[in-house]
Design a protein around this motif. Structure first.
Motif, PDB file in Angstrom:
ATOM      1  N   ARG A 150      39.138  42.260  29.727  1.00 28.86           N
ATOM      2  CA  ARG A 150      39.217  43.717  29.608  1.00 28.86           C
ATOM      3  C   ARG A 150      39.949  44.234  30.853  1.00 28.86           C
ATOM      4  O   ARG A 150      39.311  44.656  31.814  1.00 28.86           O
ATOM      5  N   THR A 151      41.278  44.198  30.820  1.00 28.96           N
ATOM      6  CA  THR A 151      42.076  44.533  32.000  1.00 28.96           C
ATOM      7  C   THR A 151      41.922  45.983  32.434  1.00 28.96           C
ATOM      8  O   THR A 151      42.092  46.293  33.610  1.00 28.96           O
ATOM      9  N   GLU A 152      41.569  46.885  31.513  1.00 26.39           N
ATOM     10  CA  GLU A 152      41.407  48.289  31.886  1.00 26.39           C
ATOM     11  C   GLU A 152      40.165  48.506  32.749  1.00 26.39           C
ATOM     12  O   GLU A 152      40.021  49.546  33.387  1.00 26.39           O
ATOM     13  N   GLN A 153      39.253  47.532  32.794  1.00 22.27           N
ATOM     14  CA  GLN A 153      38.035  47.645  33.591  1.00 22.27           C
ATOM     15  C   GLN A 153      38.091  46.790  34.856  1.00 22.27           C
ATOM     16  O   GLN A 153      37.070  46.527  35.466  1.00 22.27           O
ATOM     17  N   MET A 154      39.299  46.389  35.240  1.00 21.60           N
ATOM     18  CA  MET A 154      39.445  45.569  36.443  1.00 21.60           C
ATOM     19  C   MET A 154      39.065  46.376  37.673  1.00 21.60           C
ATOM     20  O   MET A 154      39.340  47.565  37.771  1.00 21.60           O
ATOM     21  N   ARG A 155      38.391  45.717  38.608  1.00 21.62           N
ATOM     22  CA  ARG A 155      38.025  46.379  39.858  1.00 21.62           C
ATOM     23  C   ARG A 155      38.149  45.385  40.995  1.00 21.62           C
ATOM     24  O   ARG A 155      38.092  44.182  40.795  1.00 21.62           O
ATOM     25  N   ARG A 156      38.307  45.917  42.171  1.00 18.95           N
ATOM     26  CA  ARG A 156      38.450  45.087  43.364  1.00 18.95           C
ATOM     27  C   ARG A 156      37.083  44.976  44.040  1.00 18.95           C
ATOM     28  O   ARG A 156      36.366  45.954  44.185  1.00 18.95           O
ATOM     29  N   VAL A 157      36.762  43.777  44.468  1.00 17.75           N
ATOM     30  CA  VAL A 157      35.488  43.491  45.110  1.00 17.75           C
ATOM     31  C   VAL A 157      35.731  43.365  46.609  1.00 17.75           C
ATOM     32  O   VAL A 157      36.723  42.779  47.047  1.00 17.75           O
ATOM     33  N   GLU A 158      34.825  43.925  47.388  1.00 16.52           N
ATOM     34  CA  GLU A 158      34.938  43.824  48.846  1.00 16.52           C
ATOM     35  C   GLU A 158      34.715  42.378  49.290  1.00 16.52           C
ATOM     36  O   GLU A 158      33.883  41.674  48.733  1.00 16.52           O
ATOM     37  N   ALA A 159      35.438  41.954  50.310  1.00 17.55           N
ATOM     38  CA  ALA A 159      35.302  40.588  50.818  1.00 17.55           C
ATOM     39  C   ALA A 159      33.924  40.353  51.431  1.00 17.55           C
ATOM     40  O   ALA A 159      33.444  39.226  51.492  1.00 17.55           O
ATOM     41  N   SER A 160      33.271  41.405  51.861  1.00 21.54           N
ATOM     42  CA  SER A 160      31.952  41.272  52.481  1.00 21.54           C
ATOM     43  C   SER A 160      30.800  41.310  51.473  1.00 21.54           C
ATOM     44  O   SER A 160      29.648  41.137  51.849  1.00 21.54           O
ATOM     45  N   SER A 161      31.110  41.529  50.196  1.00 18.14           N
ATOM     46  CA  SER A 161      30.043  41.645  49.198  1.00 18.14           C
ATOM     47  C   SER A 161      29.378  40.296  48.950  1.00 18.14           C
ATOM     48  O   SER A 161      29.995  39.233  49.044  1.00 18.14           O
ATOM     49  N   GLN A 162      28.115  40.356  48.613  1.00 18.04           N
ATOM     50  CA  GLN A 162      27.335  39.146  48.335  1.00 18.04           C
ATOM     51  C   GLN A 162      27.908  38.400  47.130  1.00 18.04           C
ATOM     52  O   GLN A 162      27.938  37.177  47.114  1.00 18.04           O
ATOM     53  N   LEU A 163      28.382  39.132  46.129  1.00 18.05           N
ATOM     54  CA  LEU A 163      28.965  38.512  44.942  1.00 18.05           C
ATOM     55  C   LEU A 163      30.201  37.702  45.299  1.00 18.05           C
ATOM     56  O   LEU A 163      30.338  36.548  44.901  1.00 18.05           O
ATOM     57  N   TYR A 164      31.113  38.293  46.062  1.00 18.36           N
ATOM     58  CA  TYR A 164      32.341  37.590  46.439  1.00 18.36           C
ATOM     59  C   TYR A 164      32.027  36.342  47.265  1.00 18.36           C
ATOM     60  O   TYR A 164      32.596  35.278  47.041  1.00 18.36           O
ATOM     61  N   ARG A 165      31.115  36.467  48.211  1.00 17.42           N
ATOM     62  CA  ARG A 165      30.775  35.308  49.043  1.00 17.42           C
ATOM     63  C   ARG A 165      30.131  34.199  48.232  1.00 17.42           C
ATOM     64  O   ARG A 165      30.368  33.029  48.478  1.00 17.42           O
TER      65      ARG A 165
END
Length: 171
Positions: A150-165
């Motif tokens: 779903r490309t219309e719902q793409m979002r950027r995640v912070e590098a410091s977020s627990q999910l990204y880590r």
């Protein structure tokens, strides 16, 4: 749910029994309403304990590979103690054993499922598949069995977020 009701009743009976012992030990100087008041406080104490240990109880039921990504706390007007000590109302996890890692043109792509647990009358569990590009930190939901992006719902995640880590750590 029925087990919590049974446990609350027994907590109330136990506390009422303690109230009865205290009343008898005082030579019946304590008023008669002291016994049911102790029973009510025992039931209320059990309920409060159950609500505040909900997160730990649910975490024990999850596999060891499940990592908690976020925890939500809230207050409720009919539970006035939550204004002083907010209680956990929801949390989100990712199962690190079920990651699908691949290499794309832009870098490492990780497909994963986020599980959201909500504390309600009956606990609610929702899940959603996602795809994350670790190089650009872009995340988008995947829809259906075909896992259509779903490309219309793409979002950027912070590098410091627990999910990204959790998702993009190497190894």
């Amino acid at each position: 749910m029925i087990w919590h009701l049974i446990a609350a009743v027994f907590a109330g009976l136990g506390a009422a029994g303690i109230g009865l012992i205290l009343r008898l030990a005082s030579g019946k100087r304590l008023p008669r309403w002291f016994i049911p008041a102790c029973g009510g406080l025992g039931m209320l104490g059990y309920q409060i304990h159950t609500e505040y240990t909900w997160l730990e109880h649910k975490q024990q039921q999850l596999p060891e590979s499940a990592e908690v990504i976020s925890v939500e706390e809230g207050q409720m007007f009919f539970r006035p103690w939550t204004f002083a000590f907010p209680m956990t109302t929801a949390f989100t996890i990712v199962d690190l054993d079920n990651l699908s890692v691949s290499q794309g043109d832009d870098g490492r792509l990780v497909e994963f499922i986020l599980y959201r647990f909500e504390k309600e009358y009956v606990d609610q569990v929702n899940h959603q598949a996602y795809l994350m590009n670790c190089a650009t930190r872009e995340m988008l939901p995947l829809e259906g069995e075909s896992r259509t992006p779903r490309t219309e719902q793409m979002r950027r995640v912070e590098a410091s977020s627990q999910l990204y880590r959790a998702i993009c750590k190497e190894g």
